[in-house]
Structure formats: structure tokens, C-alpha cells
Write a protein that holds these residues in place. Structure first.
Motif, PDB file in Angstrom:
ATOM      1  N   MET A   1      14.978   4.461  34.687  1.00 41.03           N
ATOM      2  CA  MET A   1      15.369   3.090  35.027  1.00 41.03           C
ATOM      3  C   MET A   1      16.879   3.032  35.231  1.00 41.03           C
ATOM      4  N   ALA A   2      17.304   2.511  36.347  1.00 43.18           N
ATOM      5  CA  ALA A   2      18.728   2.438  36.654  1.00 43.18           C
ATOM      6  C   ALA A   2      19.433   1.425  35.756  1.00 43.18           C
ATOM      7  N   THR A   3      20.720   1.670  35.520  1.00 42.63           N
ATOM      8  CA  THR A   3      21.567   0.744  34.780  1.00 42.63           C
ATOM      9  C   THR A   3      22.231  -0.216  35.766  1.00 42.63           C
ATOM     10  N   LEU A   4      22.132  -1.507  35.481  1.00 46.11           N
ATOM     11  CA  LEU A   4      22.687  -2.538  36.353  1.00 46.11           C
ATOM     12  C   LEU A   4      23.906  -3.153  35.684  1.00 46.11           C
ATOM     13  N   VAL A   5      25.068  -3.014  36.335  1.00 47.30           N
ATOM     14  CA  VAL A   5      26.346  -3.402  35.748  1.00 47.30           C
ATOM     15  C   VAL A   5      27.043  -4.438  36.627  1.00 47.30           C
ATOM     16  N   SER A   6      27.544  -5.500  36.003  1.00 46.08           N
ATOM     17  CA  SER A   6      28.369  -6.487  36.688  1.00 46.08           C
ATOM     18  C   SER A   6      29.819  -6.264  36.291  1.00 46.08           C
ATOM     19  N   ASP A  43      25.453   4.529  42.478  1.00 45.21           N
ATOM     20  CA  ASP A  43      24.545   4.882  43.566  1.00 45.21           C
ATOM     21  C   ASP A  43      24.372   3.751  44.567  1.00 45.21           C
ATOM     22  N   VAL A  44      24.446   2.503  44.068  1.00 43.20           N
ATOM     23  CA  VAL A  44      24.232   1.342  44.927  1.00 43.20           C
ATOM     24  C   VAL A  44      25.210   0.243  44.533  1.00 43.20           C
ATOM     25  N   LEU A  45      25.854  -0.365  45.535  1.00 42.11           N
ATOM     26  CA  LEU A  45      26.605  -1.596  45.329  1.00 42.11           C
ATOM     27  C   LEU A  45      25.715  -2.755  45.746  1.00 42.11           C
ATOM     28  N   ALA A 109      12.703  -3.601  41.796  1.00 43.32           N
ATOM     29  CA  ALA A 109      12.246  -2.373  42.451  1.00 43.32           C
ATOM     30  C   ALA A 109      13.371  -1.353  42.550  1.00 43.32           C
ATOM     31  N   LEU A 110      14.581  -1.824  42.812  1.00 44.45           N
ATOM     32  CA  LEU A 110      15.725  -0.918  42.920  1.00 44.45           C
ATOM     33  C   LEU A 110      16.011  -0.243  41.586  1.00 44.45           C
ATOM     34  N   LYS A 111      15.914  -1.002  40.495  1.00 50.13           N
ATOM     35  CA  LYS A 111      16.140  -0.420  39.172  1.00 50.13           C
ATOM     36  C   LYS A 111      15.083   0.628  38.832  1.00 50.13           C
ATOM     37  N   ALA A 112      13.897   0.440  39.356  1.00 50.17           N
ATOM     38  CA  ALA A 112      12.800   1.365  39.058  1.00 50.17           C
ATOM     39  C   ALA A 112      12.811   2.596  39.956  1.00 50.17           C
ATOM     40  N   ASP A 113      13.666   2.621  40.956  1.00 51.63           N
ATOM     41  CA  ASP A 113      13.737   3.755  41.879  1.00 51.63           C
ATOM     42  C   ASP A 113      14.312   4.970  41.151  1.00 51.63           C
ATOM     43  N   PRO A 114      13.572   6.072  41.032  1.00 54.44           N
ATOM     44  CA  PRO A 114      14.072   7.229  40.295  1.00 54.44           C
ATOM     45  C   PRO A 114      15.297   7.879  40.925  1.00 54.44           C
ATOM     46  N   ALA A 115      15.571   7.579  42.187  1.00 59.24           N
ATOM     47  CA  ALA A 115      16.737   8.147  42.862  1.00 59.24           C
ATOM     48  C   ALA A 115      18.015   7.364  42.563  1.00 59.24           C
ATOM     49  N   VAL A 116      17.888   6.218  41.886  1.00 63.66           N
ATOM     50  CA  VAL A 116      19.032   5.355  41.594  1.00 63.66           C
ATOM     51  C   VAL A 116      19.337   5.393  40.107  1.00 63.66           C
ATOM     52  N   GLY A 117      20.589   5.743  39.784  1.00 59.68           N
ATOM     53  CA  GLY A 117      20.977   5.800  38.372  1.00 59.68           C
ATOM     54  C   GLY A 117      21.841   4.639  37.926  1.00 59.68           C
ATOM     55  N   LYS A 118      22.717   4.155  38.821  1.00 55.99           N
ATOM     56  CA  LYS A 118      23.628   3.071  38.462  1.00 55.99           C
ATOM     57  C   LYS A 118      23.804   2.138  39.651  1.00 55.99           C
ATOM     58  N   ALA A 134      17.174 -13.612  35.004  1.00 58.96           N
ATOM     59  CA  ALA A 134      15.966 -12.791  35.086  1.00 58.96           C
ATOM     60  C   ALA A 134      15.933 -11.688  34.040  1.00 58.96           C
ATOM     61  N   GLY A 135      17.005 -11.548  33.262  1.00 54.34           N
ATOM     62  CA  GLY A 135      17.047 -10.504  32.239  1.00 54.34           C
ATOM     63  C   GLY A 135      17.186  -9.101  32.815  1.00 54.34           C
ATOM     64  N   LEU A 136      17.791  -8.972  33.992  1.00 56.03           N
ATOM     65  CA  LEU A 136      17.904  -7.671  34.649  1.00 56.03           C
ATOM     66  C   LEU A 136      19.251  -6.998  34.428  1.00 56.03           C
ATOM     67  N   LEU A 137      20.247  -7.740  33.972  1.00 54.70           N
ATOM     68  CA  LEU A 137      21.589  -7.186  33.820  1.00 54.70           C
ATOM     69  C   LEU A 137      21.684  -6.373  32.531  1.00 54.70           C
ATOM     70  N   ASP A 138      22.229  -5.161  32.641  1.00 51.57           N
ATOM     71  CA  ASP A 138      22.386  -4.294  31.476  1.00 51.57           C
ATOM     72  C   ASP A 138      23.778  -4.368  30.863  1.00 51.57           C
ATOM     73  N   GLU A 139      24.801  -4.586  31.693  1.00 44.80           N
ATOM     74  CA  GLU A 139      26.168  -4.685  31.192  1.00 44.80           C
ATOM     75  C   GLU A 139      26.938  -5.730  31.983  1.00 44.80           C
ATOM     76  N   LEU A 140      27.748  -6.499  31.253  1.00 44.17           N
ATOM     77  CA  LEU A 140      28.660  -7.466  31.861  1.00 44.17           C
ATOM     78  C   LEU A 140      30.064  -7.006  31.494  1.00 44.17           C
ATOM     79  N   ARG A 141      30.809  -6.523  32.504  1.00 46.53           N
ATOM     80  CA  ARG A 141      32.148  -5.989  32.271  1.00 46.53           C
ATOM     81  C   ARG A 141      33.174  -6.993  32.784  1.00 46.53           C
TER      82      ARG A 141
END
Length: 206
Positions: A1-6, A43-45, A109-118, A134-141
Motif C-alpha cells: 500500500m502506497a504512502t500518501l503524503v501532503s 512515484d506520483v505527484l 486505487a492508486l494507493k493499492a497499486d503495487p508499483a506505487v510506493g509514495k 476519506a481517511g486516505l492521508l497518511d502524513e500531513l507535513r
């Protein structure tokens, strides 16, 4: 599962709509390093349309100009960019695509993509708000500037529920900017005033 960072620049009064008048005077070498750390191994902006237009309107020209910021501009250009937009016009930059359908479903779906890490979300307040809800954010920087902006769009809108957060890391930068990294959390428990009255200064102490 990819990490989603703001990642956001923000004032003391919560304004995250950057005004050059209060942002750039605090931008020093250490802040540049902090920004670089946020962009490491991305991996993705994921960008809202307003932020994307700002990026696309500046960074390709900076890359072409070959100045000191050209390497970072090239990195942005080479990175896969996913844009939340309702328009269908040409986005005009390489490695860019539109969100396909609903934002929350697409990001899930993007977070679940095994090719995407961050996945990094720079700016893009409307997108960040939807991800928080939606509870999708992992980090708020946050890079909190020691200034009250007094005008501009704020990060948090009014509504329910509240968003409890856990402080993961903090650092005071030389200019007085404070770098704060939060992760979603839960309240430490349920309590009312009656539960903490014994901790009021002077209460129950000899």
C-alpha cells in the motif's frame, strides 16, 4: 500500500494559500532541504488543478532556462503527475494525466497499486481536504511560518468530524519556521472537565 503524503507551507493562523510576501523571506537552505526530503522517492505527484497550473506555468520554463533550480524542475517534469480536474483541455506538460472518475476512488486505487510506493500532494487544498475526509492521508507535513497571514485560504474548513492527529516529528528551522509532521490518529481517550479537575494548577496539591 502506497504512502500518501501532503506537504504544505502554512502561516500561524492556518493560511495555506501561499503569498510570496510572507513565504519567501523565510525560505532558507534548511527549508529547501526539508522540501527536498518531502520529494524524495516520490512515484506520483497528486495535484489539484490550481496547484497544477501554477507548477506547469513555471517549472518547465525553469528547466529550459538551465538555472540553479533546473535539476529540481527536471525531476518534477520526469515524475508522474495525476491532476484532479473537471476540464478536458491539454495539460501541457510531460508525464501528466487526469484523475479518472471520482477522486477518492481513483486515489484508493492508486494507493493499492503495487508499483506505487509514495504519493505526494503539494499544496492542492481542496484535494487534501477530500483525502482527510476519506481517511486516505497518511502524513500531513507542515512548514509553519512565524507569521499571521490574516487573509487567504485556510487548510481546514468548518465541519464535522474533527481530525485528531499524532505528532510524528518536529524541527525548528533557523528562520523560525517549524516543520511539523502529523499522522492521523485518535483522541487519547474520552474526558470532560470533571475528569481532569484534579490536574488544574493548584488542585489537590499541598
Amino acid at each position: 500500500m502506497a504512502t500518501l503524503v501532503s506537504t504544505l507551507f502554512i502561516s500561524l493562523d492556518g493560511v495555506a494559500e501561499i503569498d510570496p510576501a510572507w513565504h519567501f523571506p523565510y525560505f532558507d537552505e534548511r527549508m529547501g532541504q526539508a522540501v527536498g526530503e518531502d520529494y524524495e522517492d516520490v512515484d506520483v505527484l497528486l495535484l489539484g488543478r490550481v496547484t497544477y497550473d501554477s507548477f506547469a506555468g513555471a517549472w518547465p520554463d525553469r528547466e529550459a532556462a538551465g538555472g540553479e533550480d533546473a535539476p529540481f524542475a527536471a525531476t518534477l517534469g520526469d515524475t508522474r503527475k495525476v491532476v484532479a480536474t473537471r476540464g478536458d483541455q491539454d495539460l501541457g506538460w510531460r508525464n501528466v494525466e487526469r484523475v479518472d472518475g471520482d477522486l477518492v476512488a481513483a486515489v484508493t486505487a492508486l494507493k493499492a497499486d503495487p508499483a506505487v510506493g509514495k504519493i505526494l500532494v503539494p499544496g492542492s487544498l481542496s484535494v487534501v481536504r477530500q483525502l482527510l475526509a476519506a481517511g486516505l492521508l497518511d502524513e500531513l507535513r507542515l512548514l509553519v511560518h512565524p507569521v499571521a497571514a490574516r487573509k487567504g485560504e485556510r487548510l481546514f474548513d468548518e465541519g464535522e468530524p474533527i481530525y485528531p492527529l499524532r505528532l510524528v516529528a518536529s524541527e525548528a528551522l533557523p528562520t523560525g519556521v517549524v516543520r511539523l509532521i502529523y499522522a492521523p490518529s485518535a483522541l487519547p481517550g474520552q474526558a470532560a472537565y470533571e475528569d481532569v479537575v484534579d490536574k488544574v494548577p493548584g488542585a489537590g496539591h499541598d
